[in-house]
Design a protein around this motif. Structure first.
Motif, PDB file in Angstrom:
ATOM      1  N   ASN A 157       0.820  -1.211   0.000  1.00 36.82           N
ATOM      2  CA  ASN A 157       0.000   0.000   0.000  1.00 36.82           C
ATOM      3  C   ASN A 157       0.860   1.269   0.000  1.00 36.82           C
ATOM      4  O   ASN A 157       0.415   2.338   0.421  1.00 36.82           O
ATOM      5  CB  ASN A 157      -0.942   0.012   1.206  1.00 36.82           C
ATOM      6  CG  ASN A 157      -0.187   0.040   2.527  1.00 36.82           C
ATOM      7  OD1 ASN A 157       1.012  -0.255   2.580  1.00 36.82           O
ATOM      8  ND2 ASN A 157      -0.885   0.387   3.601  1.00 36.82           N
ATOM      9  N   ALA A 158       2.090   1.161  -0.478  1.00 35.35           N
ATOM     10  CA  ALA A 158       3.012   2.297  -0.462  1.00 35.35           C
ATOM     11  C   ALA A 158       2.477   3.458  -1.294  1.00 35.35           C
ATOM     12  O   ALA A 158       1.952   3.269  -2.393  1.00 35.35           O
ATOM     13  CB  ALA A 158       4.372   1.873  -0.992  1.00 35.35           C
ATOM     14  N   THR A 159       2.629   4.659  -0.761  1.00 33.81           N
ATOM     15  CA  THR A 159       2.246   5.867  -1.491  1.00 33.81           C
ATOM     16  C   THR A 159       3.389   6.286  -2.410  1.00 33.81           C
ATOM     17  O   THR A 159       4.535   5.827  -2.272  1.00 33.81           O
ATOM     18  CB  THR A 159       1.951   7.013  -0.517  1.00 33.81           C
ATOM     19  OG1 THR A 159       3.155   7.317   0.215  1.00 33.81           O
ATOM     20  CG2 THR A 159       0.850   6.620   0.466  1.00 33.81           C
ATOM     21  N   GLU A 160       3.075   7.178  -3.344  1.00 31.42           N
ATOM     22  CA  GLU A 160       4.119   7.695  -4.230  1.00 31.42           C
ATOM     23  C   GLU A 160       5.201   8.413  -3.431  1.00 31.42           C
ATOM     24  O   GLU A 160       6.391   8.332  -3.759  1.00 31.42           O
ATOM     25  CB  GLU A 160       3.497   8.624  -5.274  1.00 31.42           C
ATOM     26  CG  GLU A 160       2.604   7.894  -6.275  1.00 31.42           C
ATOM     27  CD  GLU A 160       2.085   8.817  -7.364  1.00 31.42           C
ATOM     28  OE1 GLU A 160       2.428  10.023  -7.331  1.00 31.42           O
ATOM     29  OE2 GLU A 160       1.346   8.334  -8.246  1.00 31.42           O
ATOM     30  N   GLU A 161       4.793   9.106  -2.371  1.00 27.38           N
ATOM     31  CA  GLU A 161       5.767   9.813  -1.536  1.00 27.38           C
ATOM     32  C   GLU A 161       6.718   8.834  -0.863  1.00 27.38           C
ATOM     33  O   GLU A 161       7.939   9.065  -0.819  1.00 27.38           O
ATOM     34  CB  GLU A 161       5.048  10.647  -0.479  1.00 27.38           C
ATOM     35  CG  GLU A 161       5.994  11.418   0.428  1.00 27.38           C
ATOM     36  CD  GLU A 161       5.263  12.202   1.510  1.00 27.38           C
ATOM     37  OE1 GLU A 161       5.941  12.936   2.259  1.00 27.38           O
ATOM     38  OE2 GLU A 161       4.029  12.071   1.607  1.00 27.38           O
ATOM     39  N   LEU A 162       6.169   7.725  -0.329  1.00 26.40           N
ATOM     40  CA  LEU A 162       7.016   6.728   0.316  1.00 26.40           C
ATOM     41  C   LEU A 162       7.993   6.123  -0.685  1.00 26.40           C
ATOM     42  O   LEU A 162       9.183   5.964  -0.391  1.00 26.40           O
ATOM     43  CB  LEU A 162       6.161   5.637   0.952  1.00 26.40           C
ATOM     44  CG  LEU A 162       6.931   4.472   1.592  1.00 26.40           C
ATOM     45  CD1 LEU A 162       7.876   4.974   2.684  1.00 26.40           C
ATOM     46  CD2 LEU A 162       5.977   3.421   2.144  1.00 26.40           C
ATOM     47  N   ILE A 163       7.503   5.771  -1.863  1.00 26.93           N
ATOM     48  CA  ILE A 163       8.367   5.182  -2.880  1.00 26.93           C
ATOM     49  C   ILE A 163       9.484   6.149  -3.264  1.00 26.93           C
ATOM     50  O   ILE A 163      10.650   5.755  -3.410  1.00 26.93           O
ATOM     51  CB  ILE A 163       7.544   4.780  -4.121  1.00 26.93           C
ATOM     52  CG1 ILE A 163       6.629   3.598  -3.781  1.00 26.93           C
ATOM     53  CG2 ILE A 163       8.460   4.413  -5.291  1.00 26.93           C
ATOM     54  CD1 ILE A 163       5.670   3.227  -4.880  1.00 26.93           C
ATOM     55  N   HIS A 164       9.128   7.420  -3.407  1.00 27.63           N
ATOM     56  CA  HIS A 164      10.137   8.424  -3.737  1.00 27.63           C
ATOM     57  C   HIS A 164      11.215   8.479  -2.651  1.00 27.63           C
ATOM     58  O   HIS A 164      12.422   8.533  -2.958  1.00 27.63           O
ATOM     59  CB  HIS A 164       9.477   9.797  -3.890  1.00 27.63           C
ATOM     60  CG  HIS A 164      10.461  10.905  -4.096  1.00 27.63           C
ATOM     61  ND1 HIS A 164      11.167  11.072  -5.275  1.00 27.63           N
ATOM     62  CD2 HIS A 164      10.874  11.901  -3.261  1.00 27.63           C
ATOM     63  CE1 HIS A 164      11.966  12.128  -5.160  1.00 27.63           C
ATOM     64  NE2 HIS A 164      11.809  12.641  -3.954  1.00 27.63           N
ATOM     65  N   ASN A 165      10.795   8.438  -1.391  1.00 31.83           N
ATOM     66  CA  ASN A 165      11.750   8.535  -0.280  1.00 31.83           C
ATOM     67  C   ASN A 165      12.655   7.316  -0.184  1.00 31.83           C
ATOM     68  O   ASN A 165      13.871   7.437   0.029  1.00 31.83           O
ATOM     69  CB  ASN A 165      11.001   8.741   1.034  1.00 31.83           C
ATOM     70  CG  ASN A 165      10.412  10.123   1.168  1.00 31.83           C
ATOM     71  OD1 ASN A 165      10.907  11.074   0.546  1.00 31.83           O
ATOM     72  ND2 ASN A 165       9.353  10.268   1.957  1.00 31.83           N
ATOM     73  N   ILE A 166      12.074   6.105  -0.334  1.00 32.13           N
ATOM     74  CA  ILE A 166      12.905   4.914  -0.173  1.00 32.13           C
ATOM     75  C   ILE A 166      13.840   4.702  -1.365  1.00 32.13           C
ATOM     76  O   ILE A 166      14.920   4.134  -1.202  1.00 32.13           O
ATOM     77  CB  ILE A 166      12.058   3.652   0.087  1.00 32.13           C
ATOM     78  CG1 ILE A 166      11.166   3.313  -1.114  1.00 32.13           C
ATOM     79  CG2 ILE A 166      11.246   3.792   1.352  1.00 32.13           C
ATOM     80  CD1 ILE A 166      10.346   2.049  -0.909  1.00 32.13           C
ATOM     81  N   THR A 167      13.451   5.153  -2.540  1.00 31.31           N
ATOM     82  CA  THR A 167      14.362   5.047  -3.679  1.00 31.31           C
ATOM     83  C   THR A 167      15.452   6.113  -3.603  1.00 31.31           C
ATOM     84  O   THR A 167      16.596   5.876  -4.004  1.00 31.31           O
ATOM     85  CB  THR A 167      13.615   5.166  -5.016  1.00 31.31           C
ATOM     86  OG1 THR A 167      12.823   6.361  -5.019  1.00 31.31           O
ATOM     87  CG2 THR A 167      12.706   3.963  -5.239  1.00 31.31           C
ATOM     88  N   ARG A 168      15.098   7.278  -3.076  1.00 25.67           N
ATOM     89  CA  ARG A 168      16.090   8.352  -2.951  1.00 25.67           C
ATOM     90  C   ARG A 168      17.150   7.997  -1.911  1.00 25.67           C
ATOM     91  O   ARG A 168      18.336   8.238  -2.113  1.00 25.67           O
ATOM     92  CB  ARG A 168      15.386   9.656  -2.560  1.00 25.67           C
ATOM     93  CG  ARG A 168      16.338  10.843  -2.361  1.00 25.67           C
ATOM     94  CD  ARG A 168      15.554  12.125  -2.157  1.00 25.67           C
ATOM     95  NE  ARG A 168      14.589  12.008  -1.067  1.00 25.67           N
ATOM     96  CZ  ARG A 168      14.886  12.227   0.220  1.00 25.67           C
ATOM     97  NH1 ARG A 168      16.114  12.564   0.552  1.00 25.67           N
ATOM     98  NH2 ARG A 168      13.952  12.127   1.143  1.00 25.67           N
ATOM     99  N   GLN A 169      16.733   7.394  -0.809  1.00 24.26           N
ATOM    100  CA  GLN A 169      17.665   7.089   0.275  1.00 24.26           C
ATOM    101  C   GLN A 169      18.236   5.674   0.189  1.00 24.26           C
ATOM    102  O   GLN A 169      19.303   5.406   0.752  1.00 24.26           O
ATOM    103  CB  GLN A 169      16.951   7.248   1.623  1.00 24.26           C
ATOM    104  CG  GLN A 169      16.448   8.642   1.908  1.00 24.26           C
ATOM    105  CD  GLN A 169      15.739   8.717   3.248  1.00 24.26           C
ATOM    106  OE1 GLN A 169      16.316   8.407   4.282  1.00 24.26           O
ATOM    107  NE2 GLN A 169      14.477   9.117   3.226  1.00 24.26           N
ATOM    108  N   GLY A 170      17.516   4.767  -0.453  1.00 20.70           N
ATOM    109  CA  GLY A 170      17.874   3.357  -0.409  1.00 20.70           C
ATOM    110  C   GLY A 170      19.121   3.005  -1.191  1.00 20.70           C
ATOM    111  O   GLY A 170      19.566   3.734  -2.080  1.00 20.70           O
TER     112      GLY A 170
END
Length: 276
Positions: A157-170
């Motif tokens: 159920n990840a939001t676009e904001e969450l995906i953006h954050n985890i790809t940016r930091q991951g």
């Protein structure tokens, strides 16, 4: 972290997906555990995800919980885990090794101190399943400082904001959860929405920073592994089936090793040349 990069580059060139077994450190005891690790690696596993036993594993289902209980029963503790991890790293210097550990254990031992120990053991990644991204900054900073990949979880159920954050930091890889709930539950059309997962994967892949995706939770069979690759992942993480084999053959290590060898080889065969 370089080991992950080298692994995924090689697998992409070979058009193959990654098979990463999860196993609780010390299950069912320290000696048998090392034989199991040797079998998993020699049979073709591409990396390891090793769980540090914890008394309240909220993300784990009954099968993994039993594996943790077996490890505790055999006198495995935090200190002995790190002795075992050092033995594994010394024996397999080029293998990507990740840890799954609950936040309380990291915090209890001191965040920076924990990651310093991991760096000393040349651990590649740390995944903390009960750590929300909003509270992850101290852990993330310590991981990066010690050149260890902080693995982020992407829920269905990840939001676009969450995906953006985890790809940016991951870095290393992103752990894609198949469906809500705990580990060890079979995935099916009711528990896993493949359309939702495929949309998530496509959105992750559209981000500027490209990070491999490994799917976990409920993946037990070669067919499920193929289905995961068909959605666009780079591979799978599978633990409950391994724990089940150990549990069912607790008094017969030789048979357990034989079944684990068969499982890994079937998984790897099913994933070779299947990835687009």
């Amino acid at each position: 972290m370089d080991r992950y990069q080298e692994l995924f580059t090689r697998l992409n060139q070979n058009k193959s997906g990654a098979f990463v077994p999860f196993i609780t450190v010390g299950d069912p005891n320290a000696i048998s555990f090392m034989h199991i690790i040797d079998t998993l690696i020699e049979s073709g596993s591409d990396a390891l995800e090793l769980g540090i036993p914890f008394s309240d594993p909220i993300s784990d289902g009954p099968i993994i919980q039993k594996s943790i209980a077996r490890a505790f029963k055999s006198s495995i503790n935090f200190s002995r885990c790190f002795i075992i991890l050092r033995n594994i790293r010394n024996k397999y210097p080029n293998l990507p090794i990740g840890l799954l550990i609950y936040a309380n254990l990291v915090f209890k031992n001191g965040i920076n101190n924990f990651y310093s120990h991991c760096a000393d053991l040349d651990i590649d990644s740390v995944l903390i399943p009960d750590l929300p991204i909003e509270e992850s900054l101290p852990f993330y900073k310590a991981a990066i400082q010690h050149k260890i990949a902080h693995i982020f979880i992407c829920p269905p159920n990840a939001t676009e904001e969450l995906i953006h954050n985890i790809t940016r930091q991951g870095c290393g890889y992103i752990y894609l959860v198949s469906r809500p709930g705990v580990t060890g539950i079979e995935i099916n059309k009711k528990t896993m929405n493949t359309t939702v997962l495929q949309n998530l994967i496509q959105y992750i892949q559209k981000q500027e920073k490209k990070i491999p995706i490994l799917q976990g939770f409920g993946i037990h069979t070669p067919l499920q592994a193929q289905e995961s690759l068909s959605l666009g992942t780079s591979g799978i993480i599978s633990g409950s089936e391994i724990a089940r084999i150990i549990e069912e053959n607790i008094s017969n290590l030789e048979l357990a090793l034989k079944q684990l060898k068969k499982l890994v080889r079937l998984m790897k065969i099913s994933m070779c040349f299947y990835k687009n």
